[in-house]
Design an enzyme around this catalytic site. Sequence first.
Site, PDB file in Angstrom:
ATOM      1  N   ASP A  10      30.481 -96.821  -9.611  1.00  0.00           N
ATOM      2  CA  ASP A  10      31.912 -96.509  -9.636  1.00  0.00           C
ATOM      3  C   ASP A  10      32.602 -97.735 -10.233  1.00  0.00           C
ATOM      4  O   ASP A  10      31.983 -98.781 -10.459  1.00  0.00           O
ATOM      5  CB  ASP A  10      32.417 -96.230  -8.211  1.00  0.00           C
ATOM      6  CG  ASP A  10      33.921 -95.974  -8.163  1.00  0.00           C
ATOM      7  OD1 ASP A  10      34.423 -95.234  -9.037  1.00  0.00           O
ATOM      8  OD2 ASP A  10      34.607 -96.513  -7.282  1.00  0.00           O
ATOM      9  N   SER A  11      33.921 -97.608 -10.423  1.00  0.00           N
ATOM     10  CA  SER A  11      34.677 -98.757 -10.922  1.00  0.00           C
ATOM     11  C   SER A  11      34.840 -99.834  -9.846  1.00  0.00           C
ATOM     12  O   SER A  11      35.195-100.957 -10.155  1.00  0.00           O
ATOM     13  CB  SER A  11      36.065 -98.288 -11.364  1.00  0.00           C
ATOM     14  OG  SER A  11      36.746 -97.730 -10.254  1.00  0.00           O
ATOM     15  N   CYS A  73      32.213 -91.458  -9.418  1.00  0.00           N
ATOM     16  CA  CYS A  73      33.521 -91.727 -10.017  1.00  0.00           C
ATOM     17  C   CYS A  73      33.968 -90.455 -10.742  1.00  0.00           C
ATOM     18  O   CYS A  73      33.276 -89.973 -11.643  1.00  0.00           O
ATOM     19  CB  CYS A  73      33.386 -92.875 -11.010  1.00  0.00           C
ATOM     20  SG  CYS A  73      34.881 -93.204 -11.946  1.00  0.00           S
ATOM     21  N   GLU A 152      41.509-100.553  -3.116  1.00  0.00           N
ATOM     22  CA  GLU A 152      40.761-101.790  -3.408  1.00  0.00           C
ATOM     23  C   GLU A 152      41.272-102.942  -2.527  1.00  0.00           C
ATOM     24  O   GLU A 152      40.539-103.857  -2.192  1.00  0.00           O
ATOM     25  CB  GLU A 152      40.903-102.172  -4.892  1.00  0.00           C
ATOM     26  CG  GLU A 152      40.154-101.273  -5.860  1.00  0.00           C
ATOM     27  CD  GLU A 152      38.633-101.515  -5.876  1.00  0.00           C
ATOM     28  OE1 GLU A 152      38.181-102.647  -5.626  1.00  0.00           O
ATOM     29  OE2 GLU A 152      37.901-100.531  -6.130  1.00  0.00           O
ATOM     30  N   CYS A 184      39.300 -88.381  -6.657  1.00  0.00           N
ATOM     31  CA  CYS A 184      38.981 -89.774  -7.006  1.00  0.00           C
ATOM     32  C   CYS A 184      38.270 -90.334  -5.789  1.00  0.00           C
ATOM     33  O   CYS A 184      38.735 -90.148  -4.650  1.00  0.00           O
ATOM     34  CB  CYS A 184      40.256 -90.566  -7.284  1.00  0.00           C
ATOM     35  SG  CYS A 184      39.972 -92.350  -7.401  1.00  0.00           S
ATOM     36  N   HIS A 186      38.001 -93.128  -4.599  1.00  0.00           N
ATOM     37  CA  HIS A 186      38.735 -94.122  -3.800  1.00  0.00           C
ATOM     38  C   HIS A 186      39.594 -93.453  -2.717  1.00  0.00           C
ATOM     39  O   HIS A 186      39.886 -94.057  -1.691  1.00  0.00           O
ATOM     40  CB  HIS A 186      39.681 -94.938  -4.693  1.00  0.00           C
ATOM     41  CG  HIS A 186      39.016 -96.058  -5.441  1.00  0.00           C
ATOM     42  ND1 HIS A 186      38.190 -95.846  -6.511  1.00  0.00           N
ATOM     43  CD2 HIS A 186      39.083 -97.410  -5.270  1.00  0.00           C
ATOM     44  CE1 HIS A 186      37.777 -97.011  -6.980  1.00  0.00           C
ATOM     45  NE2 HIS A 186      38.306 -97.982  -6.240  1.00  0.00           N
TER      46      HIS A 186
HETATM   47  N1  DGL Z   1      36.925 -94.038  -8.127  1.00  0.00           N
HETATM   48  C1  DGL Z   1      37.075 -93.615  -9.456  1.00  0.00           C
HETATM   49  C2  DGL Z   1      37.347 -92.137  -9.564  1.00  0.00           C
HETATM   50  O1  DGL Z   1      36.798 -91.402  -8.778  1.00  0.00           O
HETATM   51  C3  DGL Z   1      37.830 -94.501 -10.406  1.00  0.00           C
HETATM   52  C4  DGL Z   1      39.158 -94.986  -9.990  1.00  0.00           C
HETATM   53  C5  DGL Z   1      39.697 -95.982 -10.991  1.00  0.00           C
HETATM   54  O2  DGL Z   1      39.011 -96.958 -11.263  1.00  0.00           O
HETATM   55  O3  DGL Z   1      40.797 -95.756 -11.519  1.00  0.00           O
HETATM   56  O4  DGL Z   1      38.056 -91.660 -10.407  1.00  0.00           O
END
Ligand code: DGL
Length: 267
Positions: A10-11, A73, A152, A184, A186
């Site tokens: 993931d990011s 992600c 984050e 997402c 996150h």
């Molecule tokens: N967690 C990621 C997603 O599911 C990326 C979020 C990001 O880095 O903007 O889209």
Amino acid sequence: MDNRPIGIFDSGVGGLTVASRVMSQLPNEKIVYFGDTARVPYGSKSKETVTKFAKQDVRFLLSKNVKAIIIACNTVSSNSLEELKKMFAIPIFGVVRPGAKEAAKITKNSKIGVIATSATVRSDAYKKEILKIKPNAEVFSKACPLFVPLAEEGWADEEITRLTAEKYISELLEKGIDTMVMGCTHYPLLKNCIKKVVGDKIVLVDPAYETSLVAKQYLTKNDMLRDSQKEPKHEFYVSDTTETFDKICYEALHKKYETKEINIESF
Ligand code: DGL
């Protein structure tokens, strides 16, 4: 039987919500996790940049000899999955299709909300997948770019997070949705605040669980499960300093793991 690890990326910390599900579904599997903390967020970047980053992430995981990759992600899954599948000869699983399938199954009034990054919303990936299964569905998407830095930062239960959620989500509530996808990885980290805004009548879908089931089914069917009674030693890598990552990792996985920093630009 295949004793190599499963790669997850993931990011940043978001993919830990997927790693956690994979660990419960496949407790015998070893995981190599990569969080691209140097380049987060992905969601505000172009398709080309996201795909370039994702290719480097995959190459890094391949250097760790993984047998399969879970893209934890949505931004990468919705913008780059097909290209990654074409480029790399390894099973690669995305999170969008499992999440869309689950939402289409759950909704009763066929009105589904999707909250996601700008790049995921722009791709229309959820809408396309949901309509394949449920052509009469109405899909309302909303980009929530501030959620990623809040997650984050570890601000899961702060008032500022609840207010941000209220501002983003209220327009979806006005559409009469009965189901909302957290599109997402996150966002499940902010679930308490999101739940306070949507209330009890709207079902929240986290694609992580369904994704872990898809991976489990594939590995089982293809005789690729790890065959060892020794507890797997998971590995965690990031591309920039690890302090908040370590903290959130502990909160998400309830265990202390050592995190190593790598130079993702060299892959
Ligand atoms: N967690 C990621 C997603 O599911 C990326 C979020 C990001 O880095 O903007 O889209």
